[in-house]
Design an enzyme around this catalytic site. Structure first.
Site, PDB file in Angstrom:
ATOM      1  N   GLU A 141      12.620  -0.731  15.775  1.00  0.00           N
ATOM      2  CA  GLU A 141      12.864  -0.051  14.500  1.00  0.00           C
ATOM      3  C   GLU A 141      14.113   0.820  14.609  1.00  0.00           C
ATOM      4  OE1 GLU A 141      11.140  -0.450  11.446  1.00  0.00           O
ATOM      5  OE2 GLU A 141      10.809  -2.154  12.746  1.00  0.00           O
ATOM      6  N   GLY A 153       5.699  -6.141  -0.735  1.00  0.00           N
ATOM      7  CA  GLY A 153       5.593  -6.222  -2.192  1.00  0.00           C
ATOM      8  C   GLY A 153       6.840  -5.791  -2.942  1.00  0.00           C
ATOM      9  N   ARG A 179      10.680   7.257  -2.930  1.00  0.00           N
ATOM     10  CA  ARG A 179      12.075   7.365  -3.378  1.00  0.00           C
ATOM     11  C   ARG A 179      12.284   6.915  -4.822  1.00  0.00           C
ATOM     12  NH1 ARG A 179      14.793   4.349   1.528  1.00  0.00           N
ATOM     13  NH2 ARG A 179      12.642   3.717   1.846  1.00  0.00           N
ATOM     14  N   GLN A 183      -6.350  -0.439   1.925  1.00  0.00           N
ATOM     15  CA  GLN A 183      -5.971   0.254   3.160  1.00  0.00           C
ATOM     16  C   GLN A 183      -6.050   1.751   2.848  1.00  0.00           C
ATOM     17  OE1 GLN A 183      -1.833   0.090   4.259  1.00  0.00           O
ATOM     18  NE2 GLN A 183      -2.240   0.400   6.432  1.00  0.00           N
ATOM     19  N   ALA A 218       0.804  -1.217   0.000  1.00  0.00           N
ATOM     20  CA  ALA A 218       0.000   0.000   0.000  1.00  0.00           C
ATOM     21  C   ALA A 218       0.838   1.268   0.000  1.00  0.00           C
ATOM     22  CB  ALA A 218      -0.926  -0.004   1.216  1.00  0.00           C
ATOM     23  N   GLY A 227       0.644   2.122   9.019  1.00  0.00           N
ATOM     24  CA  GLY A 227       1.727   1.238   9.458  1.00  0.00           C
ATOM     25  C   GLY A 227       1.523  -0.205   9.015  1.00  0.00           C
TER      26      GLY A 227
HETATM   27  C1  UD1 Z   1       9.845  -2.627   7.784  1.00  0.00           C
HETATM   28  C2  UD1 Z   1       9.960  -3.189   9.182  1.00  0.00           C
HETATM   29  C3  UD1 Z   1      11.440  -3.279   9.557  1.00  0.00           C
HETATM   30  C4  UD1 Z   1      12.164  -4.149   8.565  1.00  0.00           C
HETATM   31  C5  UD1 Z   1      11.943  -3.642   7.140  1.00  0.00           C
HETATM   32  C6  UD1 Z   1      12.495  -4.641   6.164  1.00  0.00           C
HETATM   33  C7  UD1 Z   1       7.974  -2.424  10.387  1.00  0.00           C
HETATM   34  C8  UD1 Z   1       7.433  -1.451  11.369  1.00  0.00           C
HETATM   35  N1  UD1 Z   1       9.266  -2.296  10.074  1.00  0.00           N
HETATM   36  O1  UD1 Z   1      10.378  -1.326   7.821  1.00  0.00           O
HETATM   37  O2  UD1 Z   1      11.553  -3.824  10.858  1.00  0.00           O
HETATM   38  O3  UD1 Z   1      13.521  -4.201   8.864  1.00  0.00           O
HETATM   39  O4  UD1 Z   1      10.547  -3.486   6.880  1.00  0.00           O
HETATM   40  O5  UD1 Z   1      12.477  -4.124   4.860  1.00  0.00           O
HETATM   41  O6  UD1 Z   1       7.235  -3.262   9.922  1.00  0.00           O
HETATM   42  N2  UD1 Z   1       2.977  -0.766   4.046  1.00  0.00           N
HETATM   43  C9  UD1 Z   1       1.621  -0.813   3.877  1.00  0.00           C
HETATM   44  N3  UD1 Z   1       0.829  -0.041   4.655  1.00  0.00           N
HETATM   45  C10 UD1 Z   1       1.324   0.771   5.614  1.00  0.00           C
HETATM   46  C11 UD1 Z   1       2.725   0.813   5.782  1.00  0.00           C
HETATM   47  C12 UD1 Z   1       3.542   0.028   5.000  1.00  0.00           C
HETATM   48  O7  UD1 Z   1       1.122  -1.529   3.013  1.00  0.00           O
HETATM   49  O8  UD1 Z   1       0.522   1.426   6.286  1.00  0.00           O
HETATM   50  C13 UD1 Z   1       3.820  -1.606   3.206  1.00  0.00           C
HETATM   51  C14 UD1 Z   1       4.788  -0.797   2.362  1.00  0.00           C
HETATM   52  O9  UD1 Z   1       4.223  -0.505   1.091  1.00  0.00           O
HETATM   53  C15 UD1 Z   1       5.963  -1.767   2.227  1.00  0.00           C
HETATM   54  C16 UD1 Z   1       5.907  -2.567   3.507  1.00  0.00           C
HETATM   55  O10 UD1 Z   1       4.622  -2.392   4.050  1.00  0.00           O
HETATM   56  O11 UD1 Z   1       5.788  -2.661   1.154  1.00  0.00           O
HETATM   57  C17 UD1 Z   1       6.967  -2.132   4.523  1.00  0.00           C
HETATM   58  O12 UD1 Z   1       6.718  -0.805   4.909  1.00  0.00           O
HETATM   59  P1  UD1 Z   1       7.890   0.244   5.057  1.00  0.00           P
HETATM   60  O13 UD1 Z   1       7.300   1.536   5.465  1.00  0.00           O
HETATM   61  O14 UD1 Z   1       8.740   0.231   3.852  1.00  0.00           O
HETATM   62  O15 UD1 Z   1       8.660  -0.383   6.311  1.00  0.00           O
HETATM   63  P2  UD1 Z   1      10.184  -0.217   6.627  1.00  0.00           P
HETATM   64  O16 UD1 Z   1      10.403   1.123   7.244  1.00  0.00           O
HETATM   65  O17 UD1 Z   1      11.017  -0.594   5.471  1.00  0.00           O
END
Ligand code: UD1
Ligand code: CA
Length: 461
Positions: free
Chosen positions: A155, A102, A16, A73, A11, A78
């Protein structure tokens, strides 16, 4: 043994990438990032996929094949919140849940399968897949208690300087017992630096509830790389390229300077085919056995039979029959069906045409919207004049016809079988079978014209 359901988080905006397109829709090796992740889940034995979409929901949902589901969503609150959306779709049959992001196209189905096996055998409520990358910056760190058991995840943004020294990271891949996940999700809070509901917090919650949490180290940290920007996208593409080439080499395909060619994930290549430097074999291409492709050849969505040679050419949505030779410098445009033992030589362009077996079109020729028979010879510089400025017209050339050099065939027109056409003709009417068509002005010779005009460079000596 229960079923495996996969939740894929997709989502996020992927800012970037600096793109109009959703991040997970970007392609590596000819397949969307989301497509790679879905394929890995399927390879691992997952029977159901639920994709969480949000940013550009429609475009992302379009990448999800029929049979898989999407949940929306509306607000990105988060990763924990995202999984909550998907959990609404769980049924009493939902047993193990695999959570993936994804944007991790390098994860292998085998890796997920063995993690799932360990998770089941351990009886854990949750298993987190971890890795030891060279640089853990940005990732969540794995916290362990004195006995070395997983205690939780912190985190990067929330970590203390000491915690940031931890090298073991959260890959973002989890396996849960569905019942345990459903118990933990409502208990998530967003009291952290990002004000988000973190999926990672479910681990500490489950431990607090008396559950067991395990970990599974992914041996090759490269597999867990998430694509966040164009540089990582290019890196993921080149890792996939290496895997794809190795798969083809194992099945009997040879490459010269393999790292200079690019092959889409779904391309099939027969054994004993040689790929010369600088080729692109794009989506939907099938190459038969014993071919020589390249150098510098681009083939898209085409079927190439066995024993074909294609040098320095471009072939798009076309078919080429056995033992045919194409190029150098030929251009086969969509809808061309080339027969067996055909020669398509240098600077020949074919568009939406059928070319019969054993026909030769050796140099500098354009054939469009035509049906060319077998054993036909098109001389150098033949042009099928298929477009009159309003519509495209068809040309038909019968078997064994011989079309002389520098001929224009003004369509619609038919050249019957065994007919000959004199070089330099502009043919506008049917040429009957076995006839000679000649359509040019007769040559005139003006005797001594150069001297009479005073153009004689030898000065009359
Ligand atoms: C997340 C993990 C981190 C891990 C990393 C690995 C959490 C809080 N952190 O961090 O511990 O080391 O991945 O790559 O989970 N997404 C949604 N809806 C949301 C938020 C995110 O669908 O509300 C999806 C994003 O599109 C993405 C994935 O979840 O595909 C991860 O989210 P992202 O914000 O990239 O998490 P990271 O900060 O990378
Ligand atoms: Ca990420």
């Amino acid at each position: 043994m229960g079923d495996l359901t996969t939740v894929i988080l997709a989502a996020g905006a992927g800012t970037r990438m600096k793109s109009e397109k959703a991040k997970v829709a970007h392609e590596a090796a000819g397949r969307s990032l989301l497509g790679w992740v879905m394929a890995a889940a399927e390879d691992a034995g997952s029977v159901r996929s639920i994709v969480v979409v949000g940013h550009q929901a429609e475009e992302v949902a379009a990448l999800v094949p029929p049979g898989s589901e999407c949940v929306f969503q509306a607000q990105r609150l988060g990763t924990g919140h995202a999984v909550r959306m998907a959990a609404e779709r769980f049924t009493p049959e939902t047993d193990s849940v695999l959570v993936l992001c994804g944007d991790t196209p390098l994860l292998r189905g085998d890796t997920l399968k063995s993690a799932w096996g360990n998770h089941r055998d351990s009886g854990c409520s949750a298993t987190v897949l971890t890795a030891m990358p060279g640089d853990p910056t940005g990732y969540g760190r794995i916290l362990r208690n004195a006995e070395g058991h997983v205690a939780g995840i912190v985190e990067h943004k929330d970590a203390t300087p000491e915690q940031r020294e931890i090298r073991e990271i959260n890959t973002g891949v989890f396996l849960f017992k569905a019942s345990a996940l459903l118990e933990a999700l409502p208990l998530l809070e967003n009291k952290n630096s990002q004000g988000e509901y973190y999926l990672t917090d479910t681990l500490a919650i489950l431990i607090g509830l008396g559950g067991l949490v395990g970990s599974h180290l992914v041996a090759d940290p490269q597999e867990t790389i998430g694509v966040n920007d164009r540089t990582q996208l290019a890196e993921a593409d080149s890792v996939l390229q290496k895997r794809i080439r190795e798969r083809h080499m194992k099945s009997g395909v040879s490459f010269r300077l393999p790292e200079t060619s690019w092959i889409a994930h779904d391309v099939e290549i027969g054994p004993d085919t040689l790929i010369l430097p600088g080729c692109m074999l794009e989506k939907g291409t099938v190459v038969g056995p014993g071919c020589i492709i390249g150098p510098h050849t681009r083939i898209t969505g085409s079927v190439i039979s066995g024993g074909v040679t294609i040098a320095n050419s471009v072939v798009t949505e076309s078919e080429i029959g056995e033992e045919t030779k194409v190029g150098p410098f030929a251009y086969l445009r969509p809808g061309s069906r080339i027969g067996r033992h055909v020669k398509i030589g240098d600077f020949v362009e074919i568009k939406k045409s059928v070319i019969g077996d054993d026909t030769k079109i050796s140099h500098l020729t354009y054939v469009g919207d035509a049906e060319v028979g077998q054993r036909v010879n098109l001389g150098c510089g033949v042009v099928v004049v298929n477009y009159d400025g309003h519509v495209k017209n068809r040309t038909v050339i019968g078997n064994d016809a011989f079309v002389g050099c520098n001929t224009n065939l003004v369509s619609p027109v038919e050249v019957k079988e065994h007919a000959y056409i004199a070089a330099g003709s502009t043919i506008t009417q049917e040429v009957p079978a076995y006839a000679l068509g000649i359509a040019r002005s007769r040559q005139t010779v003006l005797e001594d014209w150069v001297r009479r005009k005073g153009f004689d460079k030898s000065g009359g000596k």
